[in-house]
Enzyme design. Sequence first.
Site, short mmCIF file in Angstrom:
data_model
loop_
_atom_site.label_atom_id
_atom_site.label_comp_id
_atom_site.label_asym_id
_atom_site.label_seq_id
_atom_site.Cartn_x
_atom_site.Cartn_y
_atom_site.Cartn_z
N ASP A 477 0.84 -1.21 0.00
CA ASP A 477 0.00 0.00 0.00
C ASP A 477 0.87 1.26 0.00
OD1 ASP A 477 -2.38 1.39 0.10
OD2 ASP A 477 -3.11 0.39 1.92
N ASP A 547 -10.84 2.01 -3.39
CA ASP A 547 -11.40 1.71 -2.08
C ASP A 547 -12.92 1.71 -2.13
OD1 ASP A 547 -9.21 1.10 -0.58
OD2 ASP A 547 -8.94 3.11 0.24
C1 DGJ Z 1 -5.88 1.74 2.02
C2 DGJ Z 1 -6.28 0.58 1.15
O1 DGJ Z 1 -6.80 1.02 -0.05
C3 DGJ Z 1 -7.27 -0.30 1.92
O2 DGJ Z 1 -7.70 -1.35 1.09
C4 DGJ Z 1 -6.63 -0.80 3.17
O3 DGJ Z 1 -5.56 -1.65 2.85
C5 DGJ Z 1 -6.15 0.38 4.00
N1 DGJ Z 1 -5.30 1.25 3.25
C6 DGJ Z 1 -5.42 -0.11 5.21
O4 DGJ Z 1 -4.91 0.92 5.95
#
Ligand code: DGJ
Length: 727
Positions: A477, A547
């Site tokens: 991430d 997301d």
């Molecule tokens: C942002 C990501 O897009 C989510 O799917 C998740 O992994 C969160 N970060 C976790 O902090």
Amino acid sequence: MSIQVFEKENIFKLDTGNTSYIMSVMDDGHLLHLYYGAKLNEADLTYLGTPHSRVSFWAIQPGSDYSADSMALEYSGSGTADLRPCSVTTVDEDGDNVTDLRYDSYTLSSGKPKLPGLPCVYLNEGQEAQTLCITLKDAVKDLYVDLYYTVFAFSNAISRFTVIRNEGKQAEILEKAMTSTLQFHGKDYDLIHLHGAWAREFNVERSPISHTTQVISSFRGSSSHIANPFAVIAKKDAGEDSGEVYGMNLIYSSNFMVETELDAFDTLRVNLGINERGFAWKLNPGESFTTPEAILVYSENGLGEMSRTYQKLYQHNLIRGKYRDIPHPVLLNSWEGVYFDFDAKKILSMASAAAKLGIDLFVLDDGWFGKRDDDTCSLGDWVVNEKKLGCTMKELVDDINKLGLDFGLWFEPEMISPDSDLYRAHPDWCLHQKKRNPSLARHQLILDMSRKDVQDHVVETVSKVLSSANIRYVKWDMNRNMAEIGSALLPNERLGELFHRYILGVYSVMERITSAFPDVLFESCSGGGGRFDAGIMHYMPQNWTSDDSDAIQRLNIQYGCSFVYPPSVMTCHVSAVPNHQVHRVTPMKTRANVAMQGSFGYELDMSKLSEEDKAAVIEQVKEYKKYAHLVIDGLQYRLISPVNSNECAFMVVSEDKSTAIVTYVKKLNDPNPCTTRLYLKGLDENAKYRERDTGKVYNGKALMTAGLNLPDMKEDFDSLRMVFERV
Ligand code: DGJ
């Protein structure tokens, strides 16, 4: 595919299967762009290159008959008579800010060069390509610009990148270094690009190109949610399946720009490369700078064909590793199910529910390390929080493996929390400006990935965790934009190199880790699609698309993404309803039908599913796995765009045209509805196809030209999945 050089006439002609690209050298040494479009037999188009003669105000350089301002320059110097947005800017120690580029030489070779430290398209064994390098030179500075062009035997795409070499005696500051410049004639063009924001990425926007300079760019330290390093110059009458379109995509994950200017004489110039904002690279004598690679795709058959050309090239010649060719595992991710609130018991109850439903892999998302129970701390402390879990990582993974599931783990390796042991030990390891308090985003700072010691530390700590247990997947991430950019090690005069050095550092770390763990499936993520680009794809074959996993919002996101990126790279999950971002309730069936368009999985607490939903998951997973190879090697067709429409339809067809899957979604149901007739694409027109659920047999050509009437939908957000098999 061929590259022809007509030395006497000073003409260069590049041919792919369906396209031609033609340049010539003028008497005064300027390299002209003459043509890019449908394949031509003719090479000598020099008659198109005669620019306007003398006009008041236009400066004419000594030895030229024409002003460079009126020429369709293939790669434009700066500070000379050409006053349009240029391709390259250099300033030497005397303050000479002119870069006057004239033809010097060329070389022709078979194959395709690699780009040092940068992701790029490669050839598989037995695949053929040819590369032309045209060298331009500023004779006063002894500065050379090598323009590289590759044509492929197996694709209509053209690759371009540029190397700038300082052979002079003084240092040069490179203030702008485009990968490519393209020239078009006339004002009959639209600009199509992908814009967005967190949780609503990849919106397709189409606008007329007017007499102005337009810039699509990112200055965020990543390709970003806001824009994508991709643009299309489309003839006004071009659509999904007809008309001329020119796609351009940068294989790069940091600041970029696409710059278009339609000038007073209706000549359109389009530059593509690293964003000149914040960029200044010092080139000492003897040094060179290599730009990222751009992939150009021309199609006379509209956007659909352009997209399929990109998707195929990237799937087979950009993505690497074993997951390039095989279906990706169906996974369950813990994030939306439990966020930070878990221990090993909870994880095992989710995993055990998942195992019974046919899931392949369980992913433990954020919250397993340091003392992280929320997003305020511990990034950088990649040490398992055994107190929270109640066991070691190895014990947890072994238990999950015993359930029959593989295990995956979340990292955010480029970040550092001010509240972390790593920050306390190395406060200078983050990007920062010494005299200022740094801006935080999600309570975090960014590690200075331009530093070798930081890169080594990241490789070491991530590798240690990966080696500690049977970990088969990593979600990598990256959750913030950059601000107050500065580095404790980089000299002040080199500050303009930091964005690019950062991403070179990231690429190097990704290369080291992914090659050390070849069996691990790496998924990139940046708060969803904040770094969803062709650069990252070279290291990580999957990318969390957004997301926002709401099926209706995802229609637009996945539609936009499909303009350039392969379906297998898009990670798509079925999540709980009401959806966590938009609070919409959509049917389970539709959530799965939409998610099956890419690399499929779930993101909810499976232990809490109703019996009915559990039964549905079992069927969905079976269905996905049966046709998962189409996500890797099928050809994708967009049938109805969801943009400003109540409906959306897309299909995927196997390369041998024997299987086709059609997905249709209707957003809001209407009373007494009109019948939707769908015209399929990409089938064998001489074949007959049986639709799996109805058993009806149709003629391939009829399905494409006469169409197919769809049944009425039964509720809001309803959908249909039809599988056609050749009989
Ligand atoms: C942002 C990501 O897009 C989510 O799917 C998740 O992994 C969160 N970060 C976790 O902090």
